[in-house]
Design a protein around this motif. Structure first.
Motif, mmCIF file in Angstrom:
data_model
loop_
_atom_site.group_PDB
_atom_site.id
_atom_site.type_symbol
_atom_site.label_atom_id
_atom_site.label_comp_id
_atom_site.label_asym_id
_atom_site.label_seq_id
_atom_site.Cartn_x
_atom_site.Cartn_y
_atom_site.Cartn_z
ATOM 1 N N LYS A 1 1.730 0.320 -12.384
ATOM 2 C CA LYS A 1 0.296 0.598 -12.343
ATOM 3 C C LYS A 1 0.070 2.083 -12.608
ATOM 4 N N LYS A 2 -0.727 2.362 -13.607
ATOM 5 C CA LYS A 2 -1.067 3.753 -13.928
ATOM 6 C C LYS A 2 -2.278 4.179 -13.097
ATOM 7 N N PHE A 3 -2.293 5.442 -12.658
ATOM 8 C CA PHE A 3 -3.423 5.941 -11.879
ATOM 9 C C PHE A 3 -3.517 7.461 -12.025
ATOM 10 N N THR A 4 -4.718 7.961 -11.808
ATOM 11 C CA THR A 4 -4.966 9.402 -11.869
ATOM 12 C C THR A 4 -5.598 9.818 -10.546
ATOM 13 N N PRO A 5 -4.837 10.455 -9.677
ATOM 14 C CA PRO A 5 -5.368 10.790 -8.350
ATOM 15 C C PRO A 5 -6.482 11.833 -8.427
ATOM 16 N N THR B 1 0.856 -1.193 0.000
ATOM 17 C CA THR B 1 0.000 0.000 0.000
ATOM 18 C C THR B 1 0.889 1.240 0.000
ATOM 19 N N VAL B 2 0.805 2.003 -1.095
ATOM 20 C CA VAL B 2 1.657 3.182 -1.274
ATOM 21 C C VAL B 2 0.848 4.441 -0.980
ATOM 22 N N SER B 3 1.251 5.174 0.026
ATOM 23 C CA SER B 3 0.604 6.459 0.326
ATOM 24 C C SER B 3 1.396 7.563 -0.370
ATOM 25 N N TYR B 4 0.688 8.496 -0.993
ATOM 26 C CA TYR B 4 1.363 9.568 -1.727
ATOM 27 C C TYR B 4 0.807 10.925 -1.284
ATOM 28 N N SER C 1 8.534 3.606 -6.950
ATOM 29 C CA SER C 1 8.907 4.812 -7.683
ATOM 30 C C SER C 1 7.673 5.361 -8.390
ATOM 31 N N CYS C 2 7.453 6.670 -8.255
ATOM 32 C CA CYS C 2 6.314 7.331 -8.909
ATOM 33 C C CYS C 2 6.852 8.248 -10.007
ATOM 34 N N MET D 1 3.035 4.236 -11.033
ATOM 35 C CA MET D 1 3.724 3.728 -9.840
ATOM 36 C C MET D 1 4.383 2.401 -10.211
ATOM 37 N N THR D 2 5.658 2.265 -9.898
ATOM 38 C CA THR D 2 6.411 1.035 -10.198
ATOM 39 C C THR D 2 6.959 0.451 -8.909
#
Length: 290
Positions: free
Chosen positions: A76-80, A41-44, A108-109, A55-56
């Motif tokens: 994983k690609k994402f759009t916050p 679980t990556v918190s940004y 890594s983001c 995110m890699t």
């Protein structure tokens, strides 16, 4: 001049990420046999809402500091929707490769191929996972309990396989093979049957306790292996899936050194008095060594 610490138009957010890894295998829908599922679980924070990021995640071997060869990097690609939040990265790892290892998740983001944030601390406990799955350790000896044996045509090797963390009541299968180790320590390949196929010994068992041992026996022709060693490799399977293995050509506990048998051995010598002042030596004889 315009100086306002509260003016959002003057504020530049520096992206940052942090991660927490966990084993989510239990409760997984339709899990694959022999696979461990790890969720990081990556918190940004400090990202731009509505902009696409990538995110890699990479699993690292803590012992070596190098990428763990049992899992590929996951992207994983994402759009916050907001500048801060969380995203999950999931790794699938073979239990047999993970056994006895400690891995650390690096993240890594990036945006448009440019890294904007990274979290890569090999000593971060929140990023660290230590697998406590099945483990094997083997000790191979001849019938006398030694790690050295004569070059017999009927050499019996007894391998004591100690296991840990198995599931009580579940059936497992051990598959044992023998590797020939040259005098220089190199691996000369597997010991073969007369037809050229690998010599494999299998044993099926159901543990009554999670930590115990079983024995596996091999009988081989070692007459042509003088000054070389036979090293036992063991693989543990459950439902046809490799769970763990113990395969180390340099492990002395797994090895039997084949020595040249002495051609002759001296039998008992007796002194017999034959008369006053005279003795005679009687030899029990010389015989070919077994």
């Amino acid at each position: 001049s315009h100086m306002d610490l509260l003016d959002s138009n003057q504020t530049v957010s520096i992206p940052g990420i942090g991660t927490t890894i966990a084993d989510v295998t239990i409760g997984k829908d339709n899990p694959k046999e022999g696979v461990i599922y790890l969720k990081d679980t990556v918190s940004y924070n400090g990202l731009t809402a509505g902009v696409e990021y990538t995110m890699t995640g990479t699993l690292m071997n803590k012992a070596t500091g190098e990428p763990f060869n049992g899992a590929k990097p996951v992207t994983k690609k994402f759009t916050p929707a907001a500048s801060s939040g969380t995203i999950d990265i999931e790794f699938e790892v073979s239990a047999s490769l993970l056994s006895g290892k400690t891995v650390v998740a690096f993240e890594s983001c990036s945006k448009d191929g440019v890294e904007v944030a990274v979290h890569a601390d090999i000593n971060d406990e929140n990023q660290t996972y230590e697998y406590h799955g099945p483990e094997l350790h083997t000790t191979a000896t001849d019938e006398d309990g030694d790690h050295t044996a004569s070059a017999s045509e009927q050499l019996k090797i007894i391998d004591k396989v100690q296991y840990k963390n198995l599931t009580v009541g579940k059936e497992y299968e051990l598959k044992g093979t023998l590797h020939i180790k040259n005098a220089d320590g190199s691996d000369a390949g597997t010991y073969k049957n007369a037809d050229g196929t690998d010599y494999v010994v299998t044993k099926t068992f159901t543990p009554t306790q999670s930590d115990d041992f079983v024995t596996v026996e091999f009988t081989v022709n070692a007459s042509e292996l003088v000054e070389r060693s036979l090293v036992v490799f063991e693989d543990l399977y459950q439902n046809g899936v490799l769970m763990t293995c113990h395969a180390d050509i340099s492990d002395e506990d797994q090895a039997i050194l084949i020595s040249r048998s002495p051609r002759y051995r001296r039998r008992r010598i007796s002194w017999v008095r034959t008369g006053v002042g005279s003795n005679m030596i009687i030899f029990g004889g010389f015989g070919a060594a077994a």
